[in-house]
Design a protein around this motif. Structure first.
Motif, PDB file in Angstrom:
ATOM      1  N   VAL A 115       0.830  -1.206   0.000  1.00 16.25           N
ATOM      2  CA  VAL A 115       0.000   0.000   0.000  1.00 16.25           C
ATOM      3  C   VAL A 115       0.866   1.257   0.000  1.00 16.25           C
ATOM      4  N   ARG A 116       2.171   1.070  -0.159  1.00 14.45           N
ATOM      5  CA  ARG A 116       3.070   2.233  -0.183  1.00 14.45           C
ATOM      6  C   ARG A 116       2.865   2.997  -1.484  1.00 14.45           C
ATOM      7  N   PHE A 117       2.862   4.326  -1.368  1.00 19.32           N
ATOM      8  CA  PHE A 117       2.665   5.143  -2.554  1.00 19.32           C
ATOM      9  C   PHE A 117       3.937   5.241  -3.395  1.00 19.32           C
ATOM     10  N   ASP A 118       5.088   5.070  -2.732  1.00 21.98           N
ATOM     11  CA  ASP A 118       6.347   5.327  -3.437  1.00 21.98           C
ATOM     12  C   ASP A 118       7.084   4.036  -3.808  1.00 21.98           C
ATOM     13  N   THR A 153      -9.040  -0.943  -4.204  1.00 20.18           N
ATOM     14  CA  THR A 153      -9.212   0.347  -3.540  1.00 20.18           C
ATOM     15  C   THR A 153     -10.122   1.239  -4.381  1.00 20.18           C
ATOM     16  N   TYR A 204       0.961   2.825  -6.513  1.00 18.53           N
ATOM     17  CA  TYR A 204      -0.029   2.027  -5.770  1.00 18.53           C
ATOM     18  C   TYR A 204      -1.369   2.005  -6.509  1.00 18.53           C
ATOM     19  N   LEU A 247       0.316   3.329  10.539  1.00 22.12           N
ATOM     20  CA  LEU A 247       0.351   4.776  10.308  1.00 22.12           C
ATOM     21  C   LEU A 247      -0.303   5.201   9.005  1.00 22.12           C
ATOM     22  N   GLY A 249      -2.911   6.107   5.910  1.00 20.55           N
ATOM     23  CA  GLY A 249      -4.076   6.997   5.865  1.00 20.55           C
ATOM     24  C   GLY A 249      -3.923   8.131   6.859  1.00 20.55           C
ATOM     25  N   GLY A 252      -1.145   8.399  10.740  1.00 19.17           N
ATOM     26  CA  GLY A 252       0.188   9.005  10.875  1.00 19.17           C
ATOM     27  C   GLY A 252       0.084  10.515  11.027  1.00 19.17           C
ATOM     28  N   ARG A 383      11.235  14.228   6.382  1.00 22.53           N
ATOM     29  CA  ARG A 383      10.513  12.985   6.047  1.00 22.53           C
ATOM     30  C   ARG A 383       9.012  13.182   6.179  1.00 22.53           C
ATOM     31  N   ARG A 386       7.658  15.159   3.341  1.00 25.83           N
ATOM     32  CA  ARG A 386       7.619  14.331   2.126  1.00 25.83           C
ATOM     33  C   ARG A 386       6.354  13.454   2.158  1.00 25.83           C
ATOM     34  N   MET A 390       2.854  13.519  -0.315  1.00 19.72           N
ATOM     35  CA  MET A 390       2.288  12.371  -1.045  1.00 19.72           C
ATOM     36  C   MET A 390       0.807  12.184  -0.752  1.00 19.72           C
TER      37      MET A 390
HETATM   38  C1  LIG Z   1      -2.489  20.107  10.186  1.00 15.73           C
HETATM   39  C2  LIG Z   1      -2.725  18.652  10.287  1.00 15.73           C
HETATM   40  C3  LIG Z   1      -4.068  18.279  10.742  1.00 15.73           C
HETATM   41  C4  LIG Z   1      -4.209  16.794  10.783  1.00 15.73           C
HETATM   42  C5  LIG Z   1      -5.469  16.369  11.270  1.00 15.73           C
HETATM   43  C6  LIG Z   1      -6.394  15.897  10.230  1.00 15.73           C
HETATM   44  C7  LIG Z   1      -5.970  14.629   9.605  1.00 15.73           C
HETATM   45  C8  LIG Z   1      -6.092  14.703   8.134  1.00 15.73           C
HETATM   46  C9  LIG Z   1      -5.604  13.426   7.577  1.00 15.73           C
HETATM   47  C10 LIG Z   1      -5.457  13.423   6.107  1.00 15.73           C
HETATM   48  C11 LIG Z   1      -5.003  12.075   5.677  1.00 15.73           C
HETATM   49  C12 LIG Z   1      -5.135  11.835   4.250  1.00 15.73           C
HETATM   50  C13 LIG Z   1      -4.862  10.409   3.947  1.00 15.73           C
HETATM   51  C14 LIG Z   1      -5.119  10.107   2.523  1.00 15.73           C
HETATM   52  C15 LIG Z   1      -4.749   8.702   2.246  1.00 15.73           C
HETATM   53  C16 LIG Z   1      -5.270   8.241   0.954  1.00 15.73           C
HETATM   54  C17 LIG Z   1      -5.293   6.759   0.980  1.00 15.73           C
HETATM   55  C18 LIG Z   1      -5.705   6.148  -0.290  1.00 15.73           C
HETATM   56  C19 LIG Z   1      -6.350   4.865   0.030  1.00 15.73           C
HETATM   57  C20 LIG Z   1      -5.557   3.650  -0.202  1.00 15.73           C
HETATM   58  O1  LIG Z   1      -6.019   2.727  -0.768  1.00 15.73           O
HETATM   59  S1  LIG Z   1      -3.884   3.563   0.228  1.00 15.73           S
HETATM   60  C21 LIG Z   1      -3.676   2.722   1.650  1.00 15.73           C
HETATM   61  C22 LIG Z   1      -3.065   3.675   2.545  1.00 15.73           C
HETATM   62  N1  LIG Z   1      -1.631   3.780   2.248  1.00 15.73           N
HETATM   63  C23 LIG Z   1      -0.939   4.683   2.821  1.00 15.73           C
HETATM   64  O2  LIG Z   1      -1.472   5.505   3.522  1.00 15.73           O
HETATM   65  C24 LIG Z   1       0.562   4.562   2.609  1.00 15.73           C
HETATM   66  C25 LIG Z   1       1.211   5.845   2.787  1.00 15.73           C
HETATM   67  N2  LIG Z   1       2.590   5.669   3.192  1.00 15.73           N
HETATM   68  C26 LIG Z   1       3.620   5.518   2.345  1.00 15.73           C
HETATM   69  O3  LIG Z   1       3.438   5.344   1.160  1.00 15.73           O
HETATM   70  C27 LIG Z   1       5.022   5.617   2.930  1.00 15.73           C
HETATM   71  O4  LIG Z   1       5.009   5.374   4.286  1.00 15.73           O
HETATM   72  C28 LIG Z   1       5.602   7.022   2.665  1.00 15.73           C
HETATM   73  C29 LIG Z   1       4.566   8.103   2.976  1.00 15.73           C
HETATM   74  C30 LIG Z   1       5.973   7.123   1.197  1.00 15.73           C
HETATM   75  C31 LIG Z   1       6.839   7.295   3.528  1.00 15.73           C
HETATM   76  O5  LIG Z   1       7.830   6.404   3.187  1.00 15.73           O
HETATM   77  P1  LIG Z   1       9.364   6.466   3.756  1.00 15.73           P
HETATM   78  O6  LIG Z   1       9.823   7.864   3.842  1.00 15.73           O
HETATM   79  O7  LIG Z   1      10.187   5.500   3.030  1.00 15.73           O
HETATM   80  O8  LIG Z   1       9.364   5.903   5.154  1.00 15.73           O
HETATM   81  P2  LIG Z   1       8.506   5.045   6.085  1.00 15.73           P
HETATM   82  O9  LIG Z   1       7.334   4.417   5.457  1.00 15.73           O
HETATM   83  O10 LIG Z   1       9.450   4.094   6.747  1.00 15.73           O
HETATM   84  O11 LIG Z   1       8.036   6.179   7.114  1.00 15.73           O
HETATM   85  C32 LIG Z   1       8.865   7.330   7.354  1.00 15.73           C
HETATM   86  C33 LIG Z   1       8.397   8.073   8.551  1.00 15.73           C
HETATM   87  O12 LIG Z   1       7.089   8.582   8.309  1.00 15.73           O
HETATM   88  C34 LIG Z   1       6.171   7.975   9.189  1.00 15.73           C
HETATM   89  N3  LIG Z   1       4.972   7.692   8.412  1.00 15.73           N
HETATM   90  C35 LIG Z   1       4.721   6.661   7.620  1.00 15.73           C
HETATM   91  N4  LIG Z   1       3.518   6.758   7.073  1.00 15.73           N
HETATM   92  C36 LIG Z   1       2.986   7.886   7.548  1.00 15.73           C
HETATM   93  C37 LIG Z   1       1.763   8.545   7.369  1.00 15.73           C
HETATM   94  N5  LIG Z   1       0.810   8.058   6.602  1.00 15.73           N
HETATM   95  N6  LIG Z   1       1.576   9.732   7.996  1.00 15.73           N
HETATM   96  C38 LIG Z   1       2.525  10.235   8.799  1.00 15.73           C
HETATM   97  N7  LIG Z   1       3.695   9.651   9.018  1.00 15.73           N
HETATM   98  C39 LIG Z   1       3.914   8.494   8.416  1.00 15.73           C
HETATM   99  C40 LIG Z   1       6.882   6.728   9.672  1.00 15.73           C
HETATM  100  O13 LIG Z   1       6.490   6.400  10.938  1.00 15.73           O
HETATM  101  C41 LIG Z   1       8.319   7.154   9.684  1.00 15.73           C
HETATM  102  O14 LIG Z   1       8.606   7.911  10.842  1.00 15.73           O
HETATM  103  P3  LIG Z   1      10.003   7.758  11.578  1.00 15.73           P
HETATM  104  O15 LIG Z   1       9.820   8.545  12.829  1.00 15.73           O
HETATM  105  O16 LIG Z   1      10.180   6.294  11.826  1.00 15.73           O
HETATM  106  O17 LIG Z   1      11.012   8.326  10.665  1.00 15.73           O
END
Ligand SMILES: CCCCCCCCCCCCCCCCCCCC(=O)SCCNC(=O)CCNC(=O)[C@H](O)C(C)(C)COP(=O)(O)OP(=O)(O)OC[C@H]1O[C@@H](n2cnc3c(N)ncnc32)[C@H](O)[C@@H]1OP(=O)(O)O
Ligand SMILES: NC(=O)C1=CN([C@@H]2O[C@H](COP(=O)(O)OP(=O)(O)OC[C@H]3O[C@@H](n4cnc5c(N)ncnc54)[C@H](OP(=O)(O)O)[C@@H]3O)[C@@H](O)[C@H]2O)C=CC1
Length: 513
Positions: A115-118, A153, A204, A247, A249, A252, A383, A386, A390
């Motif tokens: 489910v990773r975007f990248d 999805t 994804y 984390l 959606g 995180g 991070r 970034r 996405m």
């Molecule tokens: C002002 C703010 C107000 C906030 C309140 C209101 C909330 C609004 C929320 C809005 C959310 C919108 C969400 C939209 C999602 C659309 C989903 C589409 C539906 C699907 O079918 S997809 C299934 C869902 N998939 C995902 O969500 C995957 C997303 N994640 C990724 O692709 C990767 O994790 C990402 C983002 C590319 C990062 O990759 P990378 O840099 O390689 O590193 P890590 O994955 O190891 O993570 C790094 C670091 O970031 C933290 N992390 C991971 N994911 C998230 C996240 N979604 N949000 C925040 N932080 C995240 C992770 O813990 C790591 O932290 P460290 O401390 O360990 O460095």
């Protein structure tokens, strides 16, 4: 008696992705409502030094499964973990295990995916397309198979604004993509990825769309259905509200906002926040499994599992409620006071990124250096920003999903099934759901104790005072610099001083400070 629960009694069920967010909730519900099911086969790989058995043990001993153990005390005997890696040929399943799966399976729920975007296209294709194709091939050799349920999805066609419950073709055939992945090298794949994904935002959504095409093309005589959930969030009701364990959606971002790292985001407040609780998705999935096996629809039916057209919530309302919950139950040791500014303007967003995100991180790192510690905040902030960039695609658009099949299924259920396998999100109270979601993030993701709330509130008060002090000092420095340089500023200053501190006419402004 629930017809759906009875249907799963005595069945052998195969689940892929059972160790994931949705897979765990699916297993839990199956065991809780149909404790007399025969067996659940789960395809599990080893991970982080844990064997498949250790992973299963950990899941079954988690809080999520507490209720299951009451209704199904022999749950350990009913779960059969089979070592499998979906990236390998024949999933690296042993001959004996494969034989057992082929001869016994009655229902398949295919949840596994990246489910990773990248993810690089090669990896996303391998898991979301090729593995689906292989699983369908396995399914075609299962004489007892009654239904194959594929989890896709709602965003697989996010390049469209209105999406029907149909499979939309991608310009390049999945088979051609799968073949090309075998002989193209990584550099070339990276180069052609933007051209292939076209107007979709990431690999994804593109590979999930290809996965659906594969399902359609390889369905043969199988009874297949596809479920398309939107943004899957914490549990609404079952087994208890607010459960979440990853984390993805919004989860995180809720952490990032609650800890005060993320205070503003480029998002459209009026855009629909199409969130769907994971237990709702699971209830629909189980109802679809039953309906597909029992009613055997002539074609592959697609079910949208979305909230927007039944009970819409928008990002503005969601942000407001998230922030309101932080007031009541703040997260511990916040970096700054939580805030949730939504801006649609790119320049404003960049300004806030610089002022409200990067600058405090740089200042904090400077402080860490001064106190002999290793700086880390700037890296973390980069991070996070970034990640946010996405997710921005999904918080600045609204989609319309038609839901005829989902509504049709709802009307086919008995009142008892509508209660036990409730997927009617019109009953969902968003304010209550979001509050439970934030609480769930605090309890189950951050593992924070509710007893720490007074200390967390005290910490936020300290941060507020530091914030006021810092702003006052900044204002005074800026004002002092301005007064030194501008006669006009000096005149304004003395004009104010005269009104504020001295009786009228008692002091004349000086020409120099
Ligand atoms: C002002 C703010 C107000 C906030 C309140 C209101 C909330 C609004 C929320 C809005 C959310 C919108 C969400 C939209 C999602 C659309 C989903 C589409 C539906 C699907 O079918 S997809 C299934 C869902 N998939 C995902 O969500 C995957 C997303 N994640 C990724 O692709 C990767 O994790 C990402 C983002 C590319 C990062 O990759 P990378 O840099 O390689 O590193 P890590 O994955 O190891 O993570 C790094 C670091 O970031 C933290 N992390 C991971 N994911 C998230 C996240 N979604 N949000 C925040 N932080 C995240 C992770 O813990 C790591 O932290 P460290 O401390 O360990 O460095
Ligand atoms: N979460 C969401 O917001 C949404 C999810 N979906 C869809 O729902 C389904 C489930 O998603 P979700 O539970 O959130 O995802 P998770 O990332 O939580 O789970 C993914 C699952 O796939 C398994 N998996 C991944 N790679 C392999 C592999 N090589 N071999 C064996 N198993 C593997 C993972 O196993 P492991 O534990 O070993 O990593 C895990 O069990 C997916 O199809 C997804 O596309 C649809 C809409 C929204």
């Amino acid at each position: 008696m629930s017809m759906i629960a009875a249907f799963y009694g005595g069945k052998s069920i195969l689940i892929t992705g059972a160790t994931g967010f949705m897979g765990k909730v699916l297993m839990e519900k199956l065991f809780r409502t149909s404790p007399d099911l025969k067996v659940i086969y789960i395809l599990v790989r080893t991970k982080a030094g844990q064997t498949t058995q250790q992973r299963v043990f950990q899941i079954l001993n988690s809080k999520l499964f507490e209720k299951v153990k009451e209704v199904c005390p022999n749950v350990h005997e009913k779960i059969r973990a089979i070592y499998a890696d979906l990236n390998q040929n024949d999933f690296a399943i042993s001959k004996e295990d494969m034989q057992e799966l082929l001869s016994c399976t009655n229902i398949i729920f295919h949840c596994a995916a990246t489910v990773r975007f990248d993810d690089p296209l090669r990896h996303a294709v391998q898991l979301n397309v090729t593995a689906t194709q292989q699983l369908l091939l396995m399914a075609s050799q299962m004489p007892k198979l009654e239904a194959f349920i594929h989890i896709s999805t709602a965003f697989s066609n996010c390049n469209l604004k209105h999406i029907d419950e149909v499979i939309y073709p991608c310009p390049v055939e999945p088979k051609k993509i799968i073949d090309s992945m075998e002989w193209l090298d990584d550099a070339i794949i990276d180069e052609i990825t933007p051209k292939l994904i076209g107007d979709r935002p990431n690999t994804y959504t593109y590979t999930k769309a290809l996965g659906e095409m594969v399902v359609q093309q390889e369905s043969g005589n199988l009874n297949i259905a596809i479920i398309r959930p939107s943004i899957v969030g914490a549990t609404w009701q079952e087994p208890f509200p607010g459960w979440v364990d990853n984390l993805n959606g919004p989860s995180g971002l809720i952490i990032a906002a609650g800890k005060g790292f993320l205070r503003s985001i480029r998002a459209t407040p009026m855009a629909v926040a199409d969130l769907i609780p994971v237990d709702t998705v699971v209830n629909l999935t189980l109802a679809v499994g039953w309906y597909t096996a029992v009613h055997r629809p002539k074609s592959t039916l697609i079910y949208h599992c979305t909230s927007g057209n039944f009970n819409p919530c928008n990002w503005g309302k969601m942000g407001f409620q998230v922030l309101a919950t932080f007031e009541k139950v703040p997260f511990e040791r916040a970096f700054r006071r939580p805030n949730a500014d939504f801006t649609t303007n790119t320049i404003t967003s960049q300004y806030w990124n610089a002022v409200s995100h990067r600058a405090p991180a740089i200042i904090y790192d400077f402080y860490l250096r001064l106190t002999g510690r290793k700086p880390r905040m700037t890296k973390l902030m980069n991070r996070l920003l970034r990640t946010v960039s996405m997710l921005e695609y999904f918080v600045n658009r609204s989609w319309e999903w038609s839901t005829y099949n989902t509504e049709m299924l709802m009307s086919e259920l008995s009142p008892e099934d509508q209660r036990v396998f409730n997927f009617d999100v019109r009953q969902l109270n968003w304010l209550e759901y979001i509050e439970n979601y934030v609480l769930g993030v605090k309890k189950y993701l951050l593992k924070e104790d509710m007893a720490g709330i007074p200390e967390a509130k005290q910490h936020l008060r300290r941060l507020r005072n530091i914030h006021y002090l810092f702003n006052t000092a900044l204002f005074l420095i800026a004002w002092r610099l301005l007064i030194a340089r501008s006669q006009m500023a000096r005149n304004v200053w003395f004009f104010i001083m005269r009104f504020d501190f001295f009786p009228s006419g008692s002091l004349q402004p000086r020409s120099k400070v």
